[in-house]
Design a protein around this motif. Structure first.
Motif, PDB file in Angstrom:
ATOM      1  N   ALA A 127       0.824  -1.160  -0.053  1.00 15.83           N
ATOM      2  CA  ALA A 127      -0.337   0.082   0.084  1.00 15.83           C
ATOM      3  C   ALA A 127       0.588   1.367   0.692  1.00 15.83           C
ATOM      4  O   ALA A 127       1.504   1.468   0.829  1.00 15.83           O
ATOM      5  CB  ALA A 127      -0.701  -0.256   1.574  1.00 15.83           C
ATOM      6  N   LEU A 128       0.138   2.747  -0.318  1.00 15.24           N
ATOM      7  CA  LEU A 128       1.397   3.457  -0.300  1.00 15.24           C
ATOM      8  C   LEU A 128       0.690   4.101   0.290  1.00 15.24           C
ATOM      9  O   LEU A 128      -0.124   4.988   0.269  1.00 15.24           O
ATOM     10  CB  LEU A 128       0.597   3.890  -2.572  1.00 15.24           C
ATOM     11  CG  LEU A 128       2.283   2.915  -3.047  1.00 15.24           C
ATOM     12  CD1 LEU A 128       1.373   4.152  -5.328  1.00 15.24           C
ATOM     13  CD2 LEU A 128       3.192   4.081  -3.290  1.00 15.24           C
ATOM     14  N   ALA A 129       1.272   5.175   1.193  1.00 10.11           N
ATOM     15  CA  ALA A 129       0.797   5.984   2.297  1.00 10.11           C
ATOM     16  C   ALA A 129       2.461   6.968   2.234  1.00 10.11           C
ATOM     17  O   ALA A 129       3.570   6.513   2.542  1.00 10.11           O
ATOM     18  CB  ALA A 129       0.101   5.641   3.426  1.00 10.11           C
ATOM     19  N   GLY A 130       1.988   8.400   2.920  1.00 13.19           N
ATOM     20  CA  GLY A 130       3.054   8.817   3.063  1.00 13.19           C
ATOM     21  C   GLY A 130       3.870   9.004   2.850  1.00 13.19           C
ATOM     22  O   GLY A 130       5.325   9.028   3.104  1.00 13.19           O
ATOM     23  N   GLY A 131       4.267   8.769   1.525  1.00 17.10           N
ATOM     24  CA  GLY A 131       5.238   9.175   0.170  1.00 17.10           C
ATOM     25  C   GLY A 131       6.400   7.981   0.105  1.00 17.10           C
ATOM     26  O   GLY A 131       7.016   7.373  -0.542  1.00 17.10           O
TER      27      GLY A 131
END
Length: 656
Positions: A127-131
């Motif tokens: 998952a992509l999150a916070g860069g």
């Protein structure tokens, strides 16, 4: 986690332009295509390239299809591949490859590998999150969360981001697009543990955790605004909603037994899926609503009584929510990708009630009702089409306005008889799917006069017989067919004449008769006269010849030619008939006595493949007596394809 169906601003503009250009084109119909997989773990949709990616851990590959479900590529060499995640620009697909302890990056335009990252043991989700790119990893008793920082020249992998060892094994992850909040859920655990993390600083700081996620987690997805996470667990029998900030309950979406999938579109439209044989499989909710706008119940393509079902994590929306993609499998293990168009439009139901039968050229009334789960606009109009023998491609009738209660009615005077279909179509609107329904009326037609001569007559073998069909008054069709069906399974029913009758209504054909034959005259009917057929069955005798051998002379006496035999010579009588499998001939023998002929015996003899049978009469016959024999074909003895036929008598006598 995976179903991030994102587009950039440029892509969004392209979609809008494309939609405008295609506005006049009818919406595509739902489609289903078989997937070449043995299992599935995840599905994501790339709106830029209009591609669907499905992971197959059993075969170690990712299957790529277009929006119609047609396979365009298969990326192999990914043992145990499970979770998938699409980059914000739709340029890269990240895949968790459990069997190789890798995260693999694929170029979505080409499907080729662009990078690989060695991470912790058995990564399951991404998952992509916070860069950063986050992943859940770890085998039994070793679960944790890790990250990959892709911002520098070299990727930096960080493991053990949750030092509390909350996870027994690799958790499932998801985050909203551009969000700094990561949500994780325990797979294979009951009750299901959930946790949320603030990842804005590059490390995972837990915000909340609970064990309220039900049992047997199948899927979870964070809402586009990042405020909630929707959880699909086998129990309870609903899709639970929790706030990401503190994981307190925030409502639910009604579904049914065994929730296992959830997909949320960019506008908040939600699809709740279950693993259910006998219930609707997918429930669609519009943004802000907790009442489903429509449901999908998949068909049964297997060999059990239950329908095809969803696997875990088997749903994904197209970026604009114009399609919902669903992976399904049947009882035989066959997987399919279903492309469901206009999923947010409520199903419209139309009933059409026409009389079962009606007289031609007289007014009839058709009634019906239009209903939908979502209220229909006032005064909607329906398109009505009549399809009959005069208008096989359909004739549009006057449009019909639906009343406030959803009912409608119209009258029509059918000009043609036969099956008349009334089709009622609602074109749909922004809130409702189009719908077409129909009903059929059997409209009366007049019975025409049709005859065929010669019925019951018997003809000689090979006779050329003229058959004439006569057709009386009709409307437009004056064509008649004549078929000949010889007795016996080895001869097919054959069209021997087809054409328009003459001015007297007649059509004739000459048939060479060598077997009993049923002839059929057929009239196909027209808009005002019924179809009709009549038959004429005629008989055909066989040819029977008898050859005499062994005599020493012939002489004309007592009104016939007699064959003279010595008392010491056995006569031989050879019968020849047209051959037929199993055919027999009967030989009958008579003696003249007291001024009359008397039968002394008869017997059936089988014919050989050439149709011959030679019979020798043995013994010591008396001299001075007159004898005669006759060979016959008797229908029912050996075969039944010809009419009974008697050959000529052959006369003979004996001398010393």
């Amino acid at each position: 986690m995976r179903r991030r169906t994102l587009t950039t601003a440029a892509t969004t503009l392209a979609v809008l332009i494309s939609s405008a250009a295609l506005a006049a084109v009818p919406a595509a119909a739902d489609s289903t295509k078989t997937l070449p997989v043995r299992s599935t773990a995840d599905i994501v949709v790339d709106g830029v390239h209009q591609r669907v990616f499905v992971s197959d851990p059993s075969n170690g590959k990712i299957v790529v299809t277009d929006y119609a479900g047609t396979v365009v590529q298969q990326v192999a060499g990914l043992p145990g591949v499970t979770g998938l995640e699409l980059s914000a620009d739709s340029g890269t697909l990240y895949a968790a490859v459990q069997g190789a302890d890798l995260i693999v990056a694929l170029d979505t335009a080409t499907g080729t590998e662009s990078a690989r990252y060695a991470v912790g043991d058995s990564p399951m989700s991404v998952a992509l999150a916070g860069g950063k790119l986050w992943f859940g990893y770890g085998a039994a008793a070793e679960g944790n969360i890790g990250s990959v920082d892709l911002s520098g020249e070299q990727p930096v992998v960080t493991l053990d981001q949750d030092p509390t060892r909350l996870w027994y094994q690799a958790p499932m992850l998801d985050a909203a697009p551009g969000s700094d909040t990561l949500v994780a859920g325990a797979v294979g655990q009951s009750p299901v543990t959930l946790a949320s993390y603030d990842v804005s600083t590059g490390t995972a700081t837990r915000l909340a955790a609970n064990s309220d996620g039900g049992s047997n987690l199948g899927d979870l997805q964070v809402t586009p605004d990042g405020q909630d996470v929707v959880v699909a667990s086998g129990a309870p029998y609903k899709h639970q909603v929790f706030k990401t900030a503190d994981l307190t309950a925030d409502g639910s979406y009604a579904s049914d037994a065994y929730p296992n999938s959830v997909a949320i579109a960019a506008d908040g439209t939600l699809a709740a899926g279950i693993d259910g044989w006998y219930s609707p499989d997918v429930y669609i909710y519009k943004p802000g609503s907790t009442t489903s706008v429509r449901e999908y119940d998949f068909p049964n393509t297997g060999n059990t009584s239950g329908s095809d079902v969803l696997p875990d994590s088997g749903l994904a929306f197209a970026p604009d929510a114009s399609r919902l993609f669903a992976v399904t499998y049947n009882s035989e293990g066959v997987y399919s990708l279903r492309s469901l168009t206009a999923p947010t439009k409520a199903v419209t139901s139309i009933t059409v009630n026409a009389p079962a039968s009606a007289p031609r050229a007289q007014k009839l009334t058709v009634t019906g009702k239009v209903t939908s789960r979502v209220a229909l606009p006032v005064g909607i109009q329906l398109t009505v089409t009549r399809t009959d023998l005069e208008s096989p491609n359909g004739k549009t009738l006057a449009p019909v306005t639906v009343k406030a209660d959803g009912s409608y009615s119209f009258t029509d005077t059918p000009p043609a008889g036969g099956k008349v279909k009334y089709s009622v179509h609602y074109a749909g609107d922004a809130e409702h799917a189009a719908r077409l329904a129909s009903d059929t009326v059997e409209v009366s037609r007049t019975k025409p006069t049709l005859t065929l001569n010669n019925n019951g007559k018997v003809y000689g073998y090979g006779a050329d017989v003229k058959f004439t069909a006569h057709l009386g008054t009709t409307y437009k069709n004056r064509k008649v067919e004549i078929w000949a069906n010889p007795f016996g399974s080895d001869k097919p029913n054959k069209l021997v004449k087809s054409g328009v009758v003459n001015s007297s209504g007649n059509l004739s054909v000459v048939v060479d008769l060598k077997r009993d034959t049923t002839l059929t005259a057929k009239f196909a009917g027209d808009a005002r006269y019924q179809p009709r057929s009549v038959t004429s069955t005629v008989g055909a005798r066989v040819s029977v010849s008898t050859a005499v051998s062994g005599h020493y002379k012939t002489q004309y006496n007592w009104g016939h030619t007699y064959h003279y035999f010595r008392q010491s010579k056995d006569p031989v009588f050879t019968a020849t008939l047209p051959p037929y499998p199993g055919r027999q001939q009967r030989l009958q023998m008579q003696v003249y006595s007291g001024g009359a002929w008397h039968t002394t015996g008869s017997e059936y003899f089988a014919l050989d493949s050439a149709g011959r049978s030679a019979v020798q009469i043995t013994g010591t016959p008396p001299t001075g007596y007159r004898f005669r024999i006759r060979n016959s074909y008797v229908n029912g003895h050996g075969d039944t394809v010809n009419s009974t036929t008697h050959g000529a008598w052959k006369y003979f006598t004996f001398t010393s």
